[in-house]
Design an enzyme around this catalytic site. Structure first.
Site, PDB file in Angstrom:
ATOM      1  N   CYS A 115       0.805  -1.228   0.000  1.00  0.00           N
ATOM      2  CA  CYS A 115       0.000   0.000   0.000  1.00  0.00           C
ATOM      3  C   CYS A 115       0.834   1.271   0.000  1.00  0.00           C
ATOM      4  O   CYS A 115       0.353   2.331  -0.394  1.00  0.00           O
ATOM      5  CB  CYS A 115      -0.940   0.010   1.201  1.00  0.00           C
ATOM      6  SG  CYS A 115      -2.170  -1.313   1.168  1.00  0.00           S
ATOM      7  N   HIS A 255      -3.503   7.212   1.967  1.00  0.00           N
ATOM      8  CA  HIS A 255      -3.873   5.937   1.355  1.00  0.00           C
ATOM      9  C   HIS A 255      -5.318   5.639   1.729  1.00  0.00           C
ATOM     10  O   HIS A 255      -5.702   5.709   2.908  1.00  0.00           O
ATOM     11  CB  HIS A 255      -2.949   4.833   1.859  1.00  0.00           C
ATOM     12  CG  HIS A 255      -3.454   3.453   1.601  1.00  0.00           C
ATOM     13  ND1 HIS A 255      -3.929   3.055   0.366  1.00  0.00           N
ATOM     14  CD2 HIS A 255      -3.575   2.373   2.418  1.00  0.00           C
ATOM     15  CE1 HIS A 255      -4.315   1.801   0.441  1.00  0.00           C
ATOM     16  NE2 HIS A 255      -4.113   1.357   1.671  1.00  0.00           N
ATOM     17  N   ASN A 285     -10.385   0.349  -2.041  1.00  0.00           N
ATOM     18  CA  ASN A 285      -8.971   0.294  -1.665  1.00  0.00           C
ATOM     19  C   ASN A 285      -8.195  -0.515  -2.701  1.00  0.00           C
ATOM     20  O   ASN A 285      -8.259  -1.740  -2.725  1.00  0.00           O
ATOM     21  CB  ASN A 285      -8.838  -0.347  -0.279  1.00  0.00           C
ATOM     22  CG  ASN A 285      -7.406  -0.499   0.185  1.00  0.00           C
ATOM     23  OD1 ASN A 285      -6.463  -0.270  -0.563  1.00  0.00           O
ATOM     24  ND2 ASN A 285      -7.237  -0.902   1.433  1.00  0.00           N
TER      25      ASN A 285
END
Length: 328
Positions: A115, A255, A285
């Site tokens: 991520c 994020h 996501n």
């Protein structure tokens, strides 16, 4: 002469055609209507269909960023692809991406930073531009729908497919580019988010169970807690290194892991809610792709202005993460 700095000159993003709404996943997991949005902030996400490839998705976002930057293919000296889902384990996908974009004079390499991959790639790109005076294309892309365990609620409700891209070019105004970058890792959380099989430690074999090649999140609460702490801590350190106050931040692009996580970090930093850039409701996501995708979507909604100060922060599997202060 003013030293070289970098400037973000192009933005791009791409998502697969298929839109998956919460109701489809809630029905499969026997969750009550509205459960996913209440806990994650996600209303829908995009998932790949047959024929979609990681390099193809990345190329769409990269093409958009290059067109936005107005640079010729020969001006790109390096292509960095941040991904956890390359087309193949070998070879890397970045050379294929550069080929698809006609970047014949560009080096190309994959970065596996989960991520936080985009922030690491962005920091490396900024350094390359400053050292060599050549433009860099940074793309982050993932097709996570093919790595989701549909029976595991923690990951099945979160993950999506998407790509985001930026172009960094040399600049001599001395004002733009990365002002501070604080990266961090905590290997004690190495097993919190994993794909158990496929690496050299546990290679594929005829006996490999199907769920061993899918993503698993061992403890969602622990991931949440550690991610909030890492993103908060590195963001504060980055602001200290850049010698700026929180009021200087114009937009906060975290994020897009979970809306509650983004809000928790924003609250810890005492940032105004209006400064949070959020795309998770529509795009979910997509790991490393969420920050550059959000940059591109936000730039279309309200174009960035010269001199704006951005804070970006991420944390993910590994655990790895960090924060970057960048001036447009």
């Amino acid at each position: 002469m003013t030293p070289l700095s970098s400037r973000l000159v192009g933005f791009g993003h791409a998502v697969p055609f298929r839109i998956v709404h919460n109701a489809e996943i809630e029905g499969r997991l026997s969750l009550e209507a509205g459960w996913i949005e209440r806990r994650t902030g996600i209303r829908s996400r995009h998932w790949a269909t047959e024929g979609d490839t990681l390099s193809g998705l990345a190329a769409e976002a990269g093409k958009m960023a290059l067109e936005d930057a107005g640079l010729a293919p020969g001006e790109i000296a390096m292509t960095l692809l941040a991904t956890s889902t390359p087309d193949h384990l070998l070879p890397p996908s970045a050379p294929l991406l550069a080929h698809k974009l006609g970047l014949q004079n560009s080096g190309a390499i994959d970065l596996a930073g989960a991520c936080s991959g985009f922030l690491y790639a962005l920091t490396l790109a900024d350094g390359f531009v400053r050292a060599h005076g050549r433009a860099v294309l940074v793309v982050a892309a993932n097709i996570l729908s093919r790595r989701i365990n549909p029976a595991e609620r923690a990951s099945a409700v979160l993950f999506a497919d998407g790509a985001g891209a930026v172009v960094l070019a040399p600049c001599r105004d001395g004002q733009s580019g990365v002002k501070a970058a604080v990266m961090a890792s905590d290997g004690s959380g190495y097993d919190l988010i994993t794909i158990p099989s496929g690496g050299s430690n546990k290679p594929f074999s005829p006996e490999t169970a199907a769920d061993q090649v899918l993503m698993t999140m061992r403890d969602g609460r622990e991931v949440f807690s550690r991610a909030v702490d890492l993103m908060t801590r590195t963001s504060r350190q980055a602001m200290d290194e850049a010698a700026i106050a929180v009021s200087t931040i114009d937009r906060f692009i975290p994020h897009q892991a979970n809306l509650r996580l983004c809000d928790a970090v924003r609250h810890n930093l005492e940032l105004e809610e209006s400064k949070l850039v959020s795309t998770i409701a529509e795009f979910g996501n997509s790991s490393a792709a969420t920050i550059p995708l959000s940059l591109s979507v936000e730039n279309r909604r309200e174009p960035f202005k010269s001199g704006e100060c951005l804070l970006m922060a991420a944390a993910g599997a590994g655990l790895a993460g960090g924060a970057v202060i960048l001036t447009i």
